[in-house]
Design a protein around this motif. Sequence first.
Motif, PDB file in Angstrom:
ATOM      1  N   THR A  21      40.533  23.293  17.716  1.00 27.84           N
ATOM      2  CA  THR A  21      41.298  24.550  17.724  1.00 27.84           C
ATOM      3  C   THR A  21      41.393  25.230  16.352  1.00 27.84           C
ATOM      4  O   THR A  21      42.058  26.244  16.226  1.00 27.84           O
ATOM      5  CB  THR A  21      42.739  24.340  18.242  1.00 27.84           C
ATOM      6  N   TYR A  22      40.758  24.649  15.334  1.00 28.60           N
ATOM      7  CA  TYR A  22      40.797  25.312  14.032  1.00 28.60           C
ATOM      8  C   TYR A  22      39.651  26.315  13.929  1.00 28.60           C
ATOM      9  O   TYR A  22      38.535  25.948  14.296  1.00 28.60           O
ATOM     10  CB  TYR A  22      40.677  24.289  12.893  1.00 28.60           C
ATOM     11  N   PRO A  23      39.850  27.533  13.477  1.00 21.90           N
ATOM     12  CA  PRO A  23      41.043  28.161  12.901  1.00 21.90           C
ATOM     13  C   PRO A  23      41.723  29.141  13.864  1.00 21.90           C
ATOM     14  O   PRO A  23      42.179  30.208  13.438  1.00 21.90           O
ATOM     15  CB  PRO A  23      40.460  28.910  11.703  1.00 21.90           C
ATOM     16  N   ASN A 158      39.389   7.194  14.493  1.00 23.70           N
ATOM     17  CA  ASN A 158      39.197   7.786  13.162  1.00 23.70           C
ATOM     18  C   ASN A 158      38.358   9.045  13.365  1.00 23.70           C
ATOM     19  O   ASN A 158      37.198   8.960  13.781  1.00 23.70           O
ATOM     20  CB  ASN A 158      38.509   6.806  12.212  1.00 23.70           C
ATOM     21  N   GLN A 159      38.973  10.195  13.117  1.00 24.12           N
ATOM     22  CA  GLN A 159      38.260  11.476  13.284  1.00 24.12           C
ATOM     23  C   GLN A 159      37.617  11.839  11.941  1.00 24.12           C
ATOM     24  O   GLN A 159      38.320  12.015  10.948  1.00 24.12           O
ATOM     25  CB  GLN A 159      39.255  12.567  13.715  1.00 24.12           C
ATOM     26  N   ILE A 160      36.291  11.894  11.924  1.00 27.80           N
ATOM     27  CA  ILE A 160      35.572  12.057  10.654  1.00 27.80           C
ATOM     28  C   ILE A 160      34.534  13.172  10.739  1.00 27.80           C
ATOM     29  O   ILE A 160      34.128  13.564  11.835  1.00 27.80           O
ATOM     30  CB  ILE A 160      34.858  10.739  10.258  1.00 27.80           C
ATOM     31  N   PRO A 225      32.801  14.447  20.255  1.00 30.40           N
ATOM     32  CA  PRO A 225      32.713  15.698  19.499  1.00 30.40           C
ATOM     33  C   PRO A 225      33.849  16.643  19.878  1.00 30.40           C
ATOM     34  O   PRO A 225      34.309  16.649  21.020  1.00 30.40           O
ATOM     35  CB  PRO A 225      31.357  16.273  19.929  1.00 30.40           C
ATOM     36  N   LEU A 226      34.290  17.446  18.894  1.00 32.09           N
ATOM     37  CA  LEU A 226      35.403  18.374  19.102  1.00 32.09           C
ATOM     38  C   LEU A 226      34.953  19.793  18.781  1.00 32.09           C
ATOM     39  O   LEU A 226      35.459  20.423  17.838  1.00 32.09           O
ATOM     40  CB  LEU A 226      36.577  17.977  18.196  1.00 32.09           C
ATOM     41  N   PRO A 227      33.981  20.326  19.554  1.00 31.88           N
ATOM     42  CA  PRO A 227      33.487  21.667  19.226  1.00 31.88           C
ATOM     43  C   PRO A 227      34.561  22.732  19.421  1.00 31.88           C
ATOM     44  O   PRO A 227      35.361  22.641  20.350  1.00 31.88           O
ATOM     45  CB  PRO A 227      32.342  21.868  20.231  1.00 31.88           C
ATOM     46  N   LYS A 228      34.554  23.694  18.520  1.00 32.66           N
ATOM     47  CA  LYS A 228      35.437  24.853  18.662  1.00 32.66           C
ATOM     48  C   LYS A 228      34.564  26.037  19.066  1.00 32.66           C
ATOM     49  O   LYS A 228      33.485  26.256  18.502  1.00 32.66           O
ATOM     50  CB  LYS A 228      36.144  25.146  17.336  1.00 32.66           C
ATOM     51  N   ALA A 229      35.003  26.795  20.066  1.00 29.18           N
ATOM     52  CA  ALA A 229      34.318  28.033  20.446  1.00 29.18           C
ATOM     53  C   ALA A 229      35.385  28.986  20.949  1.00 29.18           C
ATOM     54  O   ALA A 229      36.232  28.593  21.755  1.00 29.18           O
ATOM     55  CB  ALA A 229      33.278  27.769  21.523  1.00 29.18           C
TER      56      ALA A 229
HETATM   57  N1  LIG Z   1      40.112  16.213  10.788  1.00 30.90           N
HETATM   58  C1  LIG Z   1      39.634  17.101   9.960  1.00 30.90           C
HETATM   59  O1  LIG Z   1      39.761  16.972   8.743  1.00 30.90           O
HETATM   60  C2  LIG Z   1      38.897  18.278  10.514  1.00 30.90           C
HETATM   61  C3  LIG Z   1      38.163  19.115   9.666  1.00 30.90           C
HETATM   62  C4  LIG Z   1      37.490  20.181  10.236  1.00 30.90           C
HETATM   63  C5  LIG Z   1      37.539  20.396  11.614  1.00 30.90           C
HETATM   64  N2  LIG Z   1      38.291  19.580  12.406  1.00 30.90           N
HETATM   65  C6  LIG Z   1      38.370  19.765  13.882  1.00 30.90           C
HETATM   66  O2  LIG Z   1      37.053  19.864  14.395  1.00 30.90           O
HETATM   67  C7  LIG Z   1      36.929  21.068  15.142  1.00 30.90           C
HETATM   68  C8  LIG Z   1      35.527  21.595  15.071  1.00 30.90           C
HETATM   69  O3  LIG Z   1      35.129  21.815  13.734  1.00 30.90           O
HETATM   70  P1  LIG Z   1      34.571  23.214  13.231  1.00 30.90           P
HETATM   71  O4  LIG Z   1      35.248  24.309  13.941  1.00 30.90           O
HETATM   72  O5  LIG Z   1      34.576  23.135  11.761  1.00 30.90           O
HETATM   73  O6  LIG Z   1      33.032  23.134  13.619  1.00 30.90           O
HETATM   74  P2  LIG Z   1      32.156  23.258  14.959  1.00 30.90           P
HETATM   75  O7  LIG Z   1      32.954  23.085  16.177  1.00 30.90           O
HETATM   76  O8  LIG Z   1      31.016  22.335  14.697  1.00 30.90           O
HETATM   77  O9  LIG Z   1      31.612  24.710  14.863  1.00 30.90           O
HETATM   78  C9  LIG Z   1      32.345  25.831  15.238  1.00 30.90           C
HETATM   79  C10 LIG Z   1      31.438  27.038  15.078  1.00 30.90           C
HETATM   80  O10 LIG Z   1      30.324  26.922  15.979  1.00 30.90           O
HETATM   81  C11 LIG Z   1      30.248  28.081  16.797  1.00 30.90           C
HETATM   82  N3  LIG Z   1      29.818  27.676  18.136  1.00 30.90           N
HETATM   83  C12 LIG Z   1      30.575  27.148  19.117  1.00 30.90           C
HETATM   84  N4  LIG Z   1      29.837  26.875  20.210  1.00 30.90           N
HETATM   85  C13 LIG Z   1      28.580  27.258  19.918  1.00 30.90           C
HETATM   86  C14 LIG Z   1      27.364  27.246  20.654  1.00 30.90           C
HETATM   87  N5  LIG Z   1      27.302  26.770  21.892  1.00 30.90           N
HETATM   88  N6  LIG Z   1      26.248  27.726  20.045  1.00 30.90           N
HETATM   89  C15 LIG Z   1      26.274  28.208  18.788  1.00 30.90           C
HETATM   90  N7  LIG Z   1      27.408  28.244  18.044  1.00 30.90           N
HETATM   91  C16 LIG Z   1      28.547  27.764  18.601  1.00 30.90           C
HETATM   92  C17 LIG Z   1      31.638  28.671  16.793  1.00 30.90           C
HETATM   93  O11 LIG Z   1      31.580  30.065  16.981  1.00 30.90           O
HETATM   94  P3  LIG Z   1      32.588  30.888  17.936  1.00 30.90           P
HETATM   95  O12 LIG Z   1      33.954  30.296  17.787  1.00 30.90           O
HETATM   96  O13 LIG Z   1      32.471  32.254  17.427  1.00 30.90           O
HETATM   97  O14 LIG Z   1      32.061  30.721  19.307  1.00 30.90           O
HETATM   98  C18 LIG Z   1      32.126  28.327  15.390  1.00 30.90           C
HETATM   99  O15 LIG Z   1      31.662  29.278  14.458  1.00 30.90           O
HETATM  100  C19 LIG Z   1      37.977  21.994  14.517  1.00 30.90           C
HETATM  101  O16 LIG Z   1      38.270  23.064  15.374  1.00 30.90           O
HETATM  102  C20 LIG Z   1      39.107  21.035  14.303  1.00 30.90           C
HETATM  103  O17 LIG Z   1      39.808  20.822  15.526  1.00 30.90           O
HETATM  104  C21 LIG Z   1      38.959  18.528  11.871  1.00 30.90           C
END
Ligand SMILES: NC(=O)c1ccc[n+]([C@@H]2O[C@H](COP(=O)([O-])OP(=O)(O)OC[C@H]3O[C@@H](n4cnc5c(N)ncnc54)[C@H](OP(=O)(O)O)[C@@H]3O)[C@@H](O)[C@H]2O)c1
Length: 275
Positions: A21-23, A158-160, A225-229
């Motif tokens: 859910t970030y950001p 452990n979320q990494i 995996p925790l994809p954000k979209a």
């Molecule tokens: N524990 C920690 O320290 C930590 C650190 C960073 C992140 N996190 C968690 O991990 C989650 C995910 O990380 P993240 O948001 O950095 O990276 P991510 O999920 O790997 O990438 C998100 C990006 O990918 C795009 N996207 C989503 N689905 C797609 C698809 N099918 N094809 C192409 N692009 C796509 C999204 O665009 P749109 O949104 O525009 O679709 C967004 O720009 C966060 O939301 C958070 O919950 C945790």
Amino acid sequence: MTSMNLLLNDGASLPALGFGTYPLKGAEAIRSVSTALDLGYRLIDSAANYENESEVGQAVAQADAEGVRAVVTTKLPGRDHGYDQTMRSFEGSLRKLGRIDLYLIHWPNPRHGRYLDAWRAMVELQRAGRVRSIGVSNFTEQHLREVADATGVMPSVNQIELHPEFPQAALRRIHAEFGVLTESWSPFGEGRTFDHPAVTGPAAHYKRTPAQIVLRWHVQLGSVPLPKASGDERQRENLDVFDFALTEAEMAAITGLGRPDGRLWGGDPETNEEM
Ligand SMILES: NC(=O)c1ccc[n+]([C@@H]2O[C@H](COP(=O)([O-])OP(=O)(O)OC[C@H]3O[C@@H](n4cnc5c(N)ncnc54)[C@H](OP(=O)(O)O)[C@@H]3O)[C@@H](O)[C@H]2O)c1
């Protein structure tokens, strides 16, 4: 639907893929999380420092009312490490979210040296039945050993940082040995490998997108995996990875994209400060 569940070391189960859910904030966060729950995501990843716990809580409450029950995760911020501070921080997060199923320490912040007291508080929260599962994020092997030795309770998760350019083979082996489930943050690694033949090859073969190939790679590694979209089309696409499988050679080729300097922005748990 996320068609798989994984077993945690505390007996609870966790969906094999979740929603980051970030950001996301404000109305967009409520809308995106609601859509994700409608589409079948059953694991939602938030954090006090994402400043969206109230919005996530609203979307979760609405889904709960409709009988849709997801695992709600949030994370303790660095400024609230320490025993009493953790207890207070938990109550604040709980008020916003309504319930917390999985509570994680966001980063170890080793320079401040208070993650052990934070962990002691989390163990107590779990013993008291306030939270189902407890875990950590961005912990090294040494941090994991330390909290488990001190309390007798190994973190369940452990979320990494984990993506094709940073596959974390050594830490995943430690997790397997210790019985810790891995969650992958930034699972796409900013899409840096989406054009690589190790990803485009299987994408063409299985008629899937590069994003789906990378998510499938996480699932087969056994890491959640925790994809954000933000939009529903990509949310649907990202969930649709449970009806095909990569071969061992395809898996190895993607893991082979790893590089020692593969971290996205240098988030080294030994030095990064998250308060
Ligand atoms: N524990 C920690 O320290 C930590 C650190 C960073 C992140 N996190 C968690 O991990 C989650 C995910 O990380 P993240 O948001 O950095 O990276 P991510 O999920 O790997 O990438 C998100 C990006 O990918 C795009 N996207 C989503 N689905 C797609 C698809 N099918 N094809 C192409 N692009 C796509 C999204 O665009 P749109 O949104 O525009 O679709 C967004 O720009 C966060 O939301 C958070 O919950 C945790």
